[in-house]
Design an enzyme around this catalytic site. Structure first.
Site, PDB file in Angstrom:
ATOM      1  N   ASP A 215       0.767  -1.271  -0.001  1.00 34.24           N
ATOM      2  CA  ASP A 215       0.062  -0.265  -0.047  1.00 34.24           C
ATOM      3  C   ASP A 215       0.758   1.269  -0.057  1.00 34.24           C
ATOM      4  OD1 ASP A 215      -1.500  -2.364   0.955  1.00 34.24           O
ATOM      5  OD2 ASP A 215      -2.156  -1.307   2.648  1.00 34.24           O
TER       6      ASP A 215
ATOM      7  N   ARG B   1      -8.101  -1.044  11.244  1.00 33.94           N
ATOM      8  CA  ARG B   1      -6.641  -0.432  10.879  1.00 33.94           C
ATOM      9  C   ARG B   1      -7.054   0.415   9.853  1.00 33.94           C
ATOM     10  NH1 ARG B   1      -6.649  -6.182   9.262  1.00 33.94           N
ATOM     11  NH2 ARG B   1      -7.060  -6.425   7.134  1.00 33.94           N
TER      12      ARG B   1
ATOM     13  N   GLU C   5     -10.701  -1.885   4.237  1.00 37.19           N
ATOM     14  CA  GLU C   5      -9.228  -1.412   4.518  1.00 37.19           C
ATOM     15  C   GLU C   5      -9.030  -0.176   3.817  1.00 37.19           C
ATOM     16  OE1 GLU C   5      -6.521  -5.313   4.805  1.00 37.19           O
ATOM     17  OE2 GLU C   5      -7.220  -5.138   2.722  1.00 37.19           O
TER      18      GLU C   5
HETATM   19  N1  DQQ Z   1      -2.133  -3.681   3.918  1.00 32.97           N
HETATM   20  C1  DQQ Z   1      -1.654  -3.299   5.074  1.00 32.97           C
HETATM   21  C2  DQQ Z   1      -2.835  -3.297   6.110  1.00 32.97           C
HETATM   22  C3  DQQ Z   1      -3.859  -3.005   5.035  1.00 32.97           C
HETATM   23  C4  DQQ Z   1      -3.711  -3.917   3.856  1.00 32.97           C
HETATM   24  C5  DQQ Z   1      -0.660  -4.323   5.589  1.00 32.97           C
HETATM   25  C6  DQQ Z   1      -4.087  -3.558   2.651  1.00 32.97           C
HETATM   26  O1  DQQ Z   1      -2.582  -2.193   7.034  1.00 32.97           O
HETATM   27  O2  DQQ Z   1      -5.243  -3.161   5.524  1.00 32.97           O
HETATM   28  O3  DQQ Z   1       0.439  -4.258   4.784  1.00 32.97           O
HETATM   29  O4  DQQ Z   1      -3.402  -4.255   1.648  1.00 32.97           O
END
Ligand code: DQQ
Length: 497
Positions: A32, A151, A207
């Site tokens: 991300d 998150r 997310e």
């Molecule tokens: N990638 C992160 C998270 C998110 C997810 C973890 C989305 O915080 O929710 O690497 O690709």
């Protein structure tokens, strides 16, 4: 650091699948985009990063900066997990904000399966980051909620205070976004759900929310008042972007936001290709809404580990609202700086069955094409080998009003995913099909009529899979215009072919 990163980049550039004008780290894993912010003129892009392997795991925040949104400079890792702390098992996604002149990262801390919200600040111009002694600033979900995830904080200033949108979801009502309030970024109060899918889903959560007004500058004092949406022709609209975990798909809602309540009026899919995920939207200093997004790989884990890199950032997309309230997405105009040799095709009538080889070829191209009078279907064949044993086909089916990318013959290799991805694209009577295509080795990003995006991964194995052809099937069509450019690399000493 920069010298070493450039050395690694030079070594990696020989890999024929590695993009040359999309950002990716010197090596290893990226997912991300995080903390996208323009600070004193410089764009900063942080990203989820495994600094030791080309697969997801041990997540840090990588960091790069750019003066022009096109060329990037590698900077030291910004956040690393601290043993024995709330983020011992990973520094997951989050945002950056300007806390009265103090650059501040608000991120997800992972400890076992637990998720909390933490802060880090910088006092040396976003180079190094110190984690707050008050971490975690939110230690877990609000009482009574049993979420599937908790998150990816996205924070913004509102009437002198702070708000946070947090990704979540429950079995009973699917993906949702939680809304929090804070006077100081350190003490947070849960307010309510900002949005939710509203249908039971045992696996899905939302997310990486982004939530902001469209048009105007959200840092302006009136940004949240109805008059704050100057520049987009529509007053008081907000866009909420989330990534639906169970579907690998980013979706958006456009609606009204007032007094901590969001009323969605429209919704849509950010990108239909199934590769574009976890985008983050920022407002730059000119008030534009810029969206970064992660393009996932489409080959086996073993192949990406062998390659030594995985994950690409999509080209920055500018979001705006059309006069009818629809979301518009277009590539950032700064990318024009990468254009090299140019080719133009004349207006061309295509008969059914025509398959015209265009006198341009390459693996790093930008193509703008306008097609009209498509009676049945027309296609652009990309990365096409002389006998078409490798070809990626971008088609418009006028009868079903669908745009598609067919990668079933994109590569002779056995370690790649293939398929057909389809986006609905209804053209108004007399509206031409306007394609804006970015080909960068294994990455294909397609924008159609500024409202539909389709991103794909292709891994042609033949060095001569470089041709571009235009075809019509089932009836005539007209190629009104086609302009293409060889695109230059964004890295020094690396050249496109
Ligand atoms: N990638 C992160 C998270 C998110 C997810 C973890 C989305 O915080 O929710 O690497 O690709």
């Amino acid at each position: 650091m920069r010298h070493e990163a450039n050395r690694i980049r030079e070594q990696m550039a020989a890999d024929p699948h590695r993009p040359l004008y999309h950002f990716l780290p010197p090596r290893y894993w990226m997912n991300d985009p995080n903390g996208c912010i323009q600070w004193r003129g410089q764009y900063h892009l942080f990203y989820q990063h495994n600094p030791a392997a080309a697969h997801w795991g041990d997540i840090h925040w990588g960091h790069a900066a750019s003066a022009d949104l096109v060329h990037w400079q590698d900077l030291p890792v910004a956040l690393a997990p601290t043993p024995g702390s709330p983020d011992a098992d990973g520094c997951w996604s989050g945002t950056a904000c300007d806390d009265n002149g103090v650059p501040t990262l608000v991120y997800t801390a992972r400890l076992g399966q637990g998720e909390s919200v933490c802060l880090a600040t910088s006092d040396d111009g976003l180079r190094t980051w110190r984690k707050s002694a008050q971490n975690p600033v939110i230690s877990g979900p609000p009482p009574g909620l049993d979420p599937l995830g908790f998150r990816d904080p996205y924070v913004w200033r509102e009437a002198g205070d702070w708000r946070m949108a947090l990704g979540s979801g429950t079995r009973a009502s699917g993906g949702c976004v939680l809304l929090y309030y804070s006077p100081d970024l350190r003490t947070w109060t849960y307010l309510r759900r900002l949005a939710e899918a509203g249908s039971p889903d045992p696996d899905d959560m939302w997310e990486c929310p982004s939530f902001l007004p469209l048009g105007g500058n959200p840092r302006a004092p009136d940004a949240l008042a109805p008059s704050g949406a100057q520049g987009c022709g529509l007053k008081g609209k907000h866009v909420l972007v989330v990534s639906a975990m169970g579907q690998w798909r980013a979706i958006y809602f456009v609606g009204r936001y007032q007094e901590n309540r969001f009323i969605p009026e429209r919704e849509g899919v950010m990108d239909w290709g199934g590769r574009y995920y976890a985008p983050q939207v920022m407002a730059d200093q000119a008030g534009r809404r810029l969206m970064f997004g992660w393009i996932r790989e489409g080959r086996t884990l073993d192949s990406q580990i062998a390659a030594g890199w995985a994950g690409v950032q999509a080209l920055p997309r500018v979001l705006s609202l059309a006069p009818d309230g629809a979301l518009r997405m277009s590539p950032a105009p700064e990318l024009e700086a990468l254009r090299g040799a140019c080719f133009k095709a004349e207006d061309m009538a295509l008969r059914a069955g025509d398959d015209v080889l265009l006198p341009l070829e390459g693996e790093c191209l930008e193509i703008e094409a306008e097609l009209a009078e498509v009676s049945a279907s027309c296609s652009l064949k990309l990365r096409c080998s002389p006998r078409e044993d490798e070809v990626t086909v971008l088609s418009y089916d006028a009868l079903n009003q669908q745009l598609s990318v067919d990668t079933t013959r994109a590569s002779l290799a056995t370690d790649v995913e293939r398929g057909v991805t389809i986006a609905p694209l209804e053209l108004a009577p007399g509206e031409q099909l306007r394609l804006h295509i970015f080909l960068d080795r294994s990455v294909l990003e397609v924008f159609a009529n500024d409202r539909v995006c389709l991103t794909s991964r292709i891994y042609p194995s033949r060095p001569d899979s470089r041709r571009v052809q235009v075809t019509a099937a089932g009836g005539p069509a007209r190629l009104r215009m086609l302009t293409a450019w060889r695109m230059n690399s964004i890295w020094p000493d690396q050249h496109t072919a």
